[in-house]
Write a protein that holds these residues in place. Structure first.
Motif, mmCIF file in Angstrom:
data_model
loop_
_atom_site.group_PDB
_atom_site.id
_atom_site.type_symbol
_atom_site.label_atom_id
_atom_site.label_comp_id
_atom_site.label_asym_id
_atom_site.label_seq_id
_atom_site.Cartn_x
_atom_site.Cartn_y
_atom_site.Cartn_z
ATOM 1 N N GLU A 590 1.040 -1.093 -0.044
ATOM 2 C CA GLU A 590 -0.096 -0.056 -0.015
ATOM 3 C C GLU A 590 0.767 1.272 0.127
ATOM 4 O O GLU A 590 1.780 1.170 0.882
ATOM 5 C CB GLU A 590 -0.799 0.107 1.323
ATOM 6 C CG GLU A 590 -2.157 0.504 1.132
ATOM 7 C CD GLU A 590 -3.111 0.755 2.014
ATOM 8 O OE1 GLU A 590 -3.889 1.642 2.578
ATOM 9 O OE2 GLU A 590 -3.009 -0.431 2.824
ATOM 10 N N TYR A 591 0.562 2.037 -0.787
ATOM 11 C CA TYR A 591 1.467 3.119 -1.078
ATOM 12 C C TYR A 591 1.798 3.951 0.268
ATOM 13 O O TYR A 591 0.769 4.434 0.776
ATOM 14 C CB TYR A 591 1.184 4.302 -2.407
ATOM 15 C CG TYR A 591 2.238 5.029 -2.880
ATOM 16 C CD1 TYR A 591 3.344 4.565 -3.102
ATOM 17 C CD2 TYR A 591 1.950 6.245 -2.800
ATOM 18 C CE1 TYR A 591 4.399 5.485 -3.387
ATOM 19 C CE2 TYR A 591 2.727 7.327 -3.030
ATOM 20 C CZ TYR A 591 3.937 6.891 -3.501
ATOM 21 O OH TYR A 591 5.144 7.963 -3.698
ATOM 22 N N ASN A 592 2.733 4.381 0.533
ATOM 23 C CA ASN A 592 2.995 5.184 1.757
ATOM 24 C C ASN A 592 2.607 4.463 2.959
ATOM 25 O O ASN A 592 2.791 4.921 4.026
ATOM 26 C CB ASN A 592 2.306 6.383 1.707
ATOM 27 C CG ASN A 592 2.974 7.540 0.996
ATOM 28 O OD1 ASN A 592 4.124 7.396 0.719
ATOM 29 N ND2 ASN A 592 2.112 8.570 0.300
ATOM 30 N N LYS A 593 2.262 3.268 2.924
ATOM 31 C CA LYS A 593 1.795 2.556 4.099
ATOM 32 C C LYS A 593 2.849 1.289 4.531
ATOM 33 O O LYS A 593 3.486 0.947 5.530
ATOM 34 C CB LYS A 593 0.567 1.849 4.200
ATOM 35 C CG LYS A 593 -0.482 2.946 4.335
ATOM 36 C CD LYS A 593 -1.201 2.957 5.726
ATOM 37 C CE LYS A 593 -2.188 3.773 6.104
ATOM 38 N NZ LYS A 593 -3.548 3.680 5.185
ATOM 39 N N GLY A 594 3.364 0.486 3.188
ATOM 40 C CA GLY A 594 4.454 -0.523 3.506
ATOM 41 C C GLY A 594 3.956 -1.476 2.586
ATOM 42 O O GLY A 594 2.953 -1.593 1.887
ATOM 43 N N SER A 595 4.999 -2.684 2.687
ATOM 44 C CA SER A 595 4.785 -3.754 1.836
ATOM 45 C C SER A 595 5.048 -5.012 2.271
ATOM 46 O O SER A 595 5.944 -4.952 3.445
ATOM 47 C CB SER A 595 5.831 -3.528 0.569
ATOM 48 O OG SER A 595 5.879 -2.271 0.086
ATOM 49 N N VAL A 596 4.472 -6.208 1.792
ATOM 50 C CA VAL A 596 4.863 -7.425 2.522
ATOM 51 C C VAL A 596 5.338 -8.091 1.009
ATOM 52 O O VAL A 596 4.628 -8.329 0.257
ATOM 53 C CB VAL A 596 3.691 -8.225 2.975
ATOM 54 C CG1 VAL A 596 3.930 -9.345 3.518
ATOM 55 C CG2 VAL A 596 2.911 -7.497 3.913
#
Ligand code: ADP
Length: 904
Positions: A590-596
């Protein structure tokens, strides 16, 4: 197809309707024919009956008149027999009469005289009027009926005599009395078939047989009965009556009491009688009716059968027709298919021809592409060699500088050269890995490995980078995970490192987390499926950029990532490596939230013992193993020949191998190597693969040819910068005992030497405390002097924990860089009485300090953590300042020696 079905159904229904119409016509026709036949038959029967009746009546009349004639004849004969003697006395006459009666079966045989007296065989009578004989005027034979009104009717047959004289009387008439029944019996008037009745009537209709209309009439007079009959057209009562009166024959059809009858009548010769023949048409009609009914029934059955046969025939015809039309359709379909197939074949042929010409073009293009690909592979291989060789040399020489300089001003430069070189090598490794995968020449090699050690290594590798950016690194593991696994540790580590490095690189604040879980195991528990996930709270990836994520050399969100080091190859390599391991990389972001970034992977299990509660901060777990592995190799007096065309490389290798206490000789070409190998006995040879003139393979082939015996006992190891898979086979096939990839590192060199140089006494593997003949400097060669001078640090421990000097120095940098901030945080916790946070911070300092070898500080941190957890707050308050002082001092001292990147 559907149209055909409808057409067939239409034909079938038309056929059925047709058959039904035919059946109706046949049935109606049969009825009407039956009725007509009935009528015609009746008509015919009547005509035949009339003929028959006229025939019968005439015959019977003849019989009756014949009988009467016979009786007349009998009288004549009897009179002829009459003798004068018979007339002589009453007795004689009566005797004569008795004889005649007997002879002719008569009731009476009598004479009548002129007085009307009747002379019978028994006496005389005077009732001549009852006989109806006009005895005085009789000229011919007459027939009369006596007792006409009673049932005892007698027929009287009278003939005139020739005035016979008897006892004074003149006998004028002779007559005989015949019983009516007798007379008629002979005439056989009765019929017993109940259809025809013969009778004789007087002109006024009195029946001689006492039976009128065959016993049907209630009247005893025919004409009386016939008055009540219903006549058919052309017949009437009047005519009948007239005929009877005038003795004319005729016929009449009528219906009496509902029964149809036809009466034929004919006058009986020489009498006024009327002989009748009655035919009861009703009975015949009934019989005809029943016959015609049965004919109609049969015809009906026949019609139904005909209709049935017709329907069956139509159905059969229809089926045949249908089959025929189906066959026609099939044929047409087949023909169409054949045409289509033929057309397709022709098109295929045309296409094949086109393809053939195209494939020729293509094969040419393919050849060109293959040439290009070969050229590319060899270019990459050459490039790798060309770049790696000088870098190896640069790094080696730099290493020499770092070891030998004591000038603190030089060391930072040398360190920076080292870092830049290492980064360059990393990029080249990525490019090489990438082209190896693309060329299908990447190989996976399975080996046993320890999962806790790998996790520990990953933690150590990333922790300081995370720490440096103020990021929290969490490692969450499933306690049931097995300790020992089987797989390509190097590549799995590479994959996770890549993901963790990216997570650190693309996260500004927050945390990164590595989670390893057990998903499932096979039945024998010999294999286990792991789920690996790397989560970050970083910049995230825009949805629209997601598809570019794995495009080689493509970097996303350049405005934010430009300043971050990277080649854009990492994820592409990661994904392809996972593909080779039958796994795949899944990304959620999620942009600006983080990644998995997540993947599942099957690994073999070699030690099923579970790792238990694995604490990533407890780094001794990983390094314990390393500490044991960390052996130093020496072989005093053994001789080694190192061959390389680059003098710098020779120098580096010589420098690195100095502590082995071996006699190291060098040659800078294949030719020189052959010469030296011939004239000396070496215990081992390191031979560079790529050299001008004779390369490594040419050289070893020559050596094998010239000195086969020596070659067979001397281990010859190839040094190669080429990382292409096929090269390995070529080298081993050429006769090399083993090979080492450039740039070579000390542990690899030493383990190869240990493997091939045999056993002690002259060869030894010692741990760090027993390094002979060298100063501590040799044992810890890569660490600048000023660091070595820091008392609070146990450099050897630090190196153990961090793996090598580079990581150690990096760890030191990170450690020192965060001192002020951490110290501030600790103080703030005390002020805020936030002991939870205080315990966490001291816990983290405990492991961080230990990892750089600041053992005393680590112990102090552990003590504070313990006191805080026990809520011994007084001791915490008094102990903390002293601890923080030491902590800050250490940070400042390290900062003096290893300036942080941002400071430099
Ligand atoms: P690089 O060497 O540029 O990191 P990678 O192939 O590893 O190459 O990644 C490709 C691109 O994907 C990166 O340049 C970056 O834009 C994006 N990326 C990779 N990992 C992350 C992550 N954890 N968070 C945000 N962006 C990422």
């Amino acid at each position: 197809m559907k149209n055909n079905e409808t057409k067939h159904l239409n034909i079938l229904s038309t056929a059925v309707i047709g058959c039904m119409i035919i059946a109706i016509i046949l049935t109606a026709g049969t009825f009407s024919l039956g009725r007509t036949a009935d009528h015609d038959t009746k008509e015919a029967v009547r005509n035949v009956s009339l003929l028959y009746l006229s025939e019968l009546a005439t015959r019977r009349e003849q019989v009756v008149s014949q009988i009467l004639d016979e009786y007349t004849n009998d009288i004549d004969i009897a009179l002829g027999l009459l003798s004068s003697e018979d007339l002589s006395s009453t007795e004689n006459l009566q005797a004569y009469q008795s004889r005649m009666k007997q002879l002719y079966g008569l009731e009476k045989f009598a004479f009548v005289d002129t007085q009307g007296t009747i002379y019978t065989s028994r006496g005389t009578r005077s009732d001549i009027d009852d006989y109806g004989i006009d005895y005085m005027n009789l000229t011919d034979t007459v027939v009369r009926i006596k007792n006409l009104k009673s049932s005892d009717k007698k027929v009287i047959l009278a003939v005139p005599t020739d005035n016979l004289q008897f006892e004074g009387h003149t006998l004028v008439v002779c007559f005989m009395e015949i019983d009516m029944d007798n007379l008629l019996k002979d005439a056989s008037l009765q019929s017993n078939n109940n259809t025809t009745f013969c009778n004789i009537y007087t002109p006024d209709g009195i029946a001689l047989t006492d039976m009128v209309l065959g016993g049907l009439a209630s009247e005893d007079n025919l004409l009386g009965a016939m008055e009540h009959a219903d006549y058919e057209a052309g017949y009437d009562y009047e005519k009948l009556k007239e005929d009877f009166e005038s003795g004319v024959s005729g016929v009449v059809s009528f219906s009496y009491n509902g029964i149809s009858e036809t009466l034929y009548y004919v006058p009986v010769h020489s009498t006024d009688w009327m002989l009748t023949y009655l035919i009861r048409e009703s009975i015949i009609g009934e019989q005809i009716n029943s016959i015609s009914d049965s004919i109609i029934r049969r015809s009906l059955v026949q019609s139904v059968l005909t209709a049935g046969v017709l329907i069956v025939m139509f159905t059969l015809l229809f089926i045949q027709q249908r089959r025929a039309s189906k066959a026609t359709i099939d044929k047409e379909v087949m023909e169409t298919e054949n045409r289509v197939r033929q057309q397709e074949l022709e098109e295929q042929l045309a296409m094949q021809e086109e393809l053939a010409s195209k494939s020729e073009e293509l094969s040419k293009a393919l050849e060109a592409a293959e040439d290009a690909s070969r050229a590319k592979s060899s270019f990459v291989s050459n490039m790798s060699h060309e770049i790696r060789t000088p870098i190896t040399a640069i790094l080696g020489m730099n290493e020499m500088i770092r070891r030998e300089t004591t000038d603190p001003g030089i060391i930072p430069y040398a360190d920076n050269i080292d870092k830049a070189g290492a980064s360059l090598l990393g990029i080249i490794s990525d490019i090489l890995d990438f082209s190896k995968i693309e060329a299908g020449r990447m190989e996976l090699t399975d080996s046993e490995y320890s999962l806790p050690v790998m996790l520990s290594d990953l933690y150590n590798l990333i922790q300081f980078r995370a720490e440096a950016k103020g990021l929290e690194l969490k490692i969450i593991t499933d306690p049931t995970l097995p300790k020992g696994l089987l797989g390509d540790e190097l590549r799995i580590k590479q994959i996770i490192t890549n993901l963790l490095s990216n997570a650190v690189k693309y996260t500004e604040k927050g945390s990164i987390c590595l989670e390893v879980k057990r998903l499932e195991a096979d039945d024998e528990h010999s294999r286990i499926k792991l789920s690996v996930a790397v989560t970050d709270t970083g910049i995230g990836i825009r949805k629209e950029e997601m598809e570019k994520l794995f495009t080689p050399f493509d970097r996303l969100d350049l405005s934010r990532t430009r300043s971050i080091e990277g080649s854009g190859l990492g994820l592409s390599i990661t994904r392809q490596l996972l593909g080779m391991m039958d796994s795949q990389l899944e990304v959620e972001s999620e942009y600006n939230k983080g990644s998995v970034f997540r993947f599942d992977i099957w690994q073999g299990v070699t030690d099923p013992g579970s790792i238990g509660d694995f604490d990533p901060a407890d780094i001794t777990l990983g390094t314990e193993q390393k500490a044991h592995d960390r052996k130093y190799f020496t072989a005093p007096g053994r001789s080694l020949l190192v061959v390389d065309d680059m003098p710098m490389n020779l120098q580096v290798l010589k420098g690195l191998l100095k502590r082995t206490q071996m006699i190291i000789e060098t040659a800078s070409s294949g030719e020189e190597c052959i010469r030296m190998f011939g004239s000396n006995d070496y215990d081992m040879v390191f031979l560079d693969y790529r050299m001008p003139g004779l390369d490594g393979i040419d050289t070893i082939l020559q050596l094998k040819k010239l000195y086969p015996d020596k070659v067979s006992v001397t281990p010859i190891i190839s040094l190669t910068a080429s990382a292409i898979a096929g090269d390995r086979e070529r080298l081993l096939n050429a006769g090399f005992n083993d090979y080492l990839s450039k740039p070579v590192n000390i542990p690899e060199l030493e383990s190869v030497m240990e493997k091939y140089l045999g056993s002690p006494p002259d060869v030894a593997v010692t741990d760090e405390t027993e390094i002979p003949g060298d100063t501590a400097m040799t044992a810890i060669p890569d660490i600048p002097q000023c660091i070595r001078d820091i008392e609070a640090l146990d450099i050897r421990k630090g190196l153990e924990y961090c793996g090598d000097a580079e990581d150690y120095l990096f760890a030191l940098e990170t450690y020192a860089g965060s001192v002020d901030e951490k110290a501030e945080q600790i103080l703030r916790c005390l002020e805020d009485k936030n002991y939870e946070e205080f315990a966490l911070l001291t816990h983290s300092l405990k492991s961080m300090s230990k990892s750089i070898g600041a053992l005393r500080l680590s112990e102090q941190a552990a003590e504070l953590e313990k006191l805080c957890k026990e809520r011994a707050l007084d001791q915490v308050l008094t102990g903390t300042p002293e601890f923080l002082k030491e902590y800050r001092d250490l940070g400042a001292t390290i900062n003096l020696c290893v300036p942080l990147e941002q400071q430099s």
